[in-house]
Design a protein around this motif. Structure first.
Motif, PDB file in Angstrom:
ATOM      1  N   GLU A   1       0.825  -1.206   0.000  1.00  0.00           N
ATOM      2  CA  GLU A   1       0.000   0.000   0.000  1.00  0.00           C
ATOM      3  C   GLU A   1       0.862   1.260   0.000  1.00  0.00           C
ATOM      4  N   VAL A   2       1.933   1.258   0.794  1.00  0.00           N
ATOM      5  CA  VAL A   2       2.916   2.345   0.759  1.00  0.00           C
ATOM      6  C   VAL A   2       4.079   1.864  -0.098  1.00  0.00           C
ATOM      7  N   PRO A   3       4.357   2.508  -1.233  1.00  0.00           N
ATOM      8  CA  PRO A   3       5.422   2.021  -2.119  1.00  0.00           C
ATOM      9  C   PRO A   3       6.754   1.894  -1.396  1.00  0.00           C
ATOM     10  N   CYS A   4       7.545   0.911  -1.819  1.00  0.00           N
ATOM     11  CA  CYS A   4       8.841   0.669  -1.186  1.00  0.00           C
ATOM     12  C   CYS A   4       9.714   1.913  -1.219  1.00  0.00           C
ATOM     13  N   LEU A   5       9.807   2.576  -2.373  1.00  0.00           N
ATOM     14  CA  LEU A   5      10.630   3.778  -2.463  1.00  0.00           C
ATOM     15  C   LEU A   5      10.156   4.868  -1.514  1.00  0.00           C
ATOM     16  N   LYS A   6       8.863   4.987  -1.353  1.00  0.00           N
ATOM     17  CA  LYS A   6       8.330   6.005  -0.442  1.00  0.00           C
ATOM     18  C   LYS A   6       8.737   5.694   0.995  1.00  0.00           C
ATOM     19  N   GLN A   7       8.709   4.411   1.376  1.00  0.00           N
ATOM     20  CA  GLN A   7       9.174   4.020   2.706  1.00  0.00           C
ATOM     21  C   GLN A   7      10.636   4.413   2.899  1.00  0.00           C
ATOM     22  N   MET A   8      11.449   4.184   1.865  1.00  0.00           N
ATOM     23  CA  MET A   8      12.879   4.471   1.950  1.00  0.00           C
ATOM     24  C   MET A   8      13.159   5.971   1.993  1.00  0.00           C
ATOM     25  N   ILE A   9      12.363   6.740   1.263  1.00  0.00           N
ATOM     26  CA  ILE A   9      12.528   8.193   1.288  1.00  0.00           C
ATOM     27  C   ILE A   9      12.290   8.718   2.692  1.00  0.00           C
ATOM     28  N   ALA A  10      11.312   8.146   3.393  1.00  0.00           N
ATOM     29  CA  ALA A  10      11.039   8.566   4.771  1.00  0.00           C
ATOM     30  C   ALA A  10      12.251   8.318   5.666  1.00  0.00           C
ATOM     31  N   ILE A  11      12.951   7.201   5.454  1.00  0.00           N
ATOM     32  CA  ILE A  11      14.170   6.913   6.223  1.00  0.00           C
ATOM     33  C   ILE A  11      15.256   7.925   5.856  1.00  0.00           C
TER      34      ILE A  11
ATOM     35  N   ARG B   1      24.490  -3.659  11.724  1.00  0.00           N
ATOM     36  CA  ARG B   1      24.154  -3.527  13.138  1.00  0.00           C
ATOM     37  C   ARG B   1      22.757  -2.942  13.238  1.00  0.00           C
ATOM     38  N   LEU B   2      21.870  -3.623  13.969  1.00  0.00           N
ATOM     39  CA  LEU B   2      20.499  -3.175  14.110  1.00  0.00           C
ATOM     40  C   LEU B   2      20.448  -1.812  14.790  1.00  0.00           C
ATOM     41  N   VAL B   3      19.691  -0.896  14.203  1.00  0.00           N
ATOM     42  CA  VAL B   3      19.488   0.431  14.773  1.00  0.00           C
ATOM     43  C   VAL B   3      18.211   0.403  15.604  1.00  0.00           C
ATOM     44  N   GLN B   4      18.324   0.797  16.854  1.00  0.00           N
ATOM     45  CA  GLN B   4      17.143   0.853  17.715  1.00  0.00           C
ATOM     46  C   GLN B   4      16.330   2.091  17.331  1.00  0.00           C
ATOM     47  N   ASP B   5      15.237   1.847  16.621  1.00  0.00           N
ATOM     48  CA  ASP B   5      14.445   2.953  16.093  1.00  0.00           C
ATOM     49  C   ASP B   5      12.965   2.659  16.340  1.00  0.00           C
ATOM     50  N   ALA B   6      12.313   3.554  17.040  1.00  0.00           N
ATOM     51  CA  ALA B   6      10.916   3.326  17.432  1.00  0.00           C
ATOM     52  C   ALA B   6       9.970   3.349  16.243  1.00  0.00           C
TER      53      ALA B   6
ATOM     54  N   GLY C   1      13.190  -3.130  14.433  1.00  0.00           N
ATOM     55  CA  GLY C   1      13.671  -4.368  13.827  1.00  0.00           C
ATOM     56  C   GLY C   1      13.867  -4.315  12.339  1.00  0.00           C
ATOM     57  N   ARG C   2      13.743  -3.132  11.739  1.00  0.00           N
ATOM     58  CA  ARG C   2      13.801  -3.031  10.274  1.00  0.00           C
ATOM     59  C   ARG C   2      14.982  -2.210   9.742  1.00  0.00           C
ATOM     60  N   LEU C   3      15.690  -1.510  10.598  1.00  0.00           N
ATOM     61  CA  LEU C   3      16.727  -0.600  10.130  1.00  0.00           C
ATOM     62  C   LEU C   3      18.099  -1.058  10.627  1.00  0.00           C
ATOM     63  N   TYR C   4      19.070  -1.127   9.696  1.00  0.00           N
ATOM     64  CA  TYR C   4      20.426  -1.572  10.017  1.00  0.00           C
ATOM     65  C   TYR C   4      21.448  -0.541   9.538  1.00  0.00           C
ATOM     66  N   ARG C   5      22.457  -0.323  10.331  1.00  0.00           N
ATOM     67  CA  ARG C   5      23.635   0.429   9.876  1.00  0.00           C
ATOM     68  C   ARG C   5      24.569  -0.587   9.216  1.00  0.00           C
ATOM     69  N   ILE C   6      24.776  -0.453   7.911  1.00  0.00           N
ATOM     70  CA  ILE C   6      25.550  -1.446   7.168  1.00  0.00           C
ATOM     71  C   ILE C   6      27.037  -1.273   7.474  1.00  0.00           C
ATOM     72  N   GLU C   7      27.696  -2.393   7.761  1.00  0.00           N
ATOM     73  CA  GLU C   7      29.127  -2.397   8.049  1.00  0.00           C
ATOM     74  C   GLU C   7      29.938  -2.988   6.910  1.00  0.00           C
ATOM     75  N   ASP C   8      29.333  -3.875   6.130  1.00  0.00           N
ATOM     76  CA  ASP C   8      30.021  -4.458   4.978  1.00  0.00           C
ATOM     77  C   ASP C   8      28.988  -5.120   4.080  1.00  0.00           C
ATOM     78  N   MET C   9      29.396  -5.416   2.843  1.00  0.00           N
ATOM     79  CA  MET C   9      28.536  -6.095   1.875  1.00  0.00           C
ATOM     80  C   MET C   9      29.375  -7.117   1.136  1.00  0.00           C
ATOM     81  N   ILE C  10      28.806  -8.277   0.890  1.00  0.00           N
ATOM     82  CA  ILE C  10      29.483  -9.326   0.139  1.00  0.00           C
ATOM     83  C   ILE C  10      28.589  -9.737  -1.016  1.00  0.00           C
ATOM     84  N   GLU C  11      29.144  -9.749  -2.214  1.00  0.00           N
ATOM     85  CA  GLU C  11      28.364 -10.094  -3.399  1.00  0.00           C
ATOM     86  C   GLU C  11      28.332 -11.604  -3.591  1.00  0.00           C
TER      87      GLU C  11
END
Length: 292
Positions: free
Chosen positions: A137-147, A175-180, A184-194
């Motif tokens: 119902e709320v587009p994915c990009l719109k959710q991300m723009i809010a973040i 690392r999980l970001v404690q965000d009210a 449980g949905r927001l992470y601070r990325i420390e690394d990425m592996i393809e």
């Protein structure tokens, strides 16, 4: 800064869908009666972004034609009394402002995004891969723009996938970001592996084809050394970026279909058809009648 532009890379060869993509862009393959790329463009529009920059390649003229006005076809429909259908076609060209730039040689997703630099300029922007259809119902990009508007840094869409599937994705360590507001949905990325093996994967949080990127990505991508086949990978650019500034991973809300995969394409077709008011009831009845 407000997100005013979205980049849609559509220069790929679509080899997984040959021979269907021999003479037509993969992005124009229809899910029911709407091409893949239109689902992406509609998500951009519904997220409040006013402009799309297509990164195209050879043989992609059908995409530009699809989002252009077809005066002859509209006139023919009007003459046949099909006014509603004519309005639907005209609305496609009025969804957004469109710009096109060509990636002359397919050299990876990172290179495709760099190709759009002169049109995007030094402002934050979105990237959407039309292979991923996300229904919510709320587009994915719109959710991300809010973040992005709350934190002011790049945001990458992520999704939990089965451990056996991690080798098909870019996987984050975060690392999980404690965000009210999104517990449980927001992470601070420390690394990425393809595409790691299950043993190498730092998590089962996979990168999905939606990104909000700050202008710092230009310098990061420009410094990437091309890999196999001379390709510049977006993952390599993002790894350089997160060494300089925060990058967040957001577990989006919604149902995602991997329409770049044959099975995912079929699943999207069936489930989206079942959701259609004009098709759902009859199609569901037909499926129940099958002797499976």
């Amino acid at each position: 800064m407000r997100i005013r532009k979205a980049v849609l890379p559509v220069a790929g060869l679509g080899t997984r869908f040959l021979p269907a993509t021999k003479a037509q862009p993969k992005e124009m393959m229809p899910i029911v009666d709407k091409p893949l790329v239109q689902y992406g463009v509609e998500e951009v529009a519904a997220s409040g972004i006013p402009m799309v920059v297509f990164v195209t390649g050879r043989g992609k003229q059908a995409i530009e034609n699809h989002f252009d006005v077809s005066a002859e076809l509209e006139q023919e429909l009007a003459g046949r009394g099909k006014e509603e259908l004519r309005r639907q076609l005209r609305s496609i060209s009025h969804l957004l402002r469109f710009a096109y730039v060509r990636q002359q040689i397919p050299k990876g997703l990172g290179d495709a995004i760099l190709t759009a630099r002169n049109l995007v300029e030094d402002e934050p922007f979105a990237v959407l891969l039309s292979d991923d259809i996300i229904v919510n119902e709320v587009p994915c990009l719109k959710q991300m723009i809010a973040i992005y508007e709350r934190f002011g840094h790049s945001v990458i869409a992520i999704q939990r996938v089965p451990a056996k599937a991690v080798s098909s994705y870019g996987i984050i360590r975060g690392r999980l970001v404690q965000d009210a507001e999104c517990p449980g949905r927001l992470y601070r990325i420390e690394d990425m592996i393809e595409k790691p093996t299950p043993e190498e994967a730092p998590s089962n949080l996979a990168v999905i084809g939606r990104y909000i990127l700050t202008p710092s990505i230009w310098k990061a991508l420009s410094s990437v050394v091309p890999g196999a086949g001379g390709e510049i990978q977006l993952t390599d650019g993002l790894r350089r970026l997160l060494a300089k500034e925060p990058v967040y991973g957001y577990v989006f809300e919604g149902k995602r279909y991997d329409a770049g995969d044959k099975l995912g394409f079929l699943q999207a077709t069936v489930e989206i058809a079942l959701q259609r008011p004009d098709l759902g009831k009859a199609f569901r009845k037909y499926l129940r009648s099958l002797q499976l």
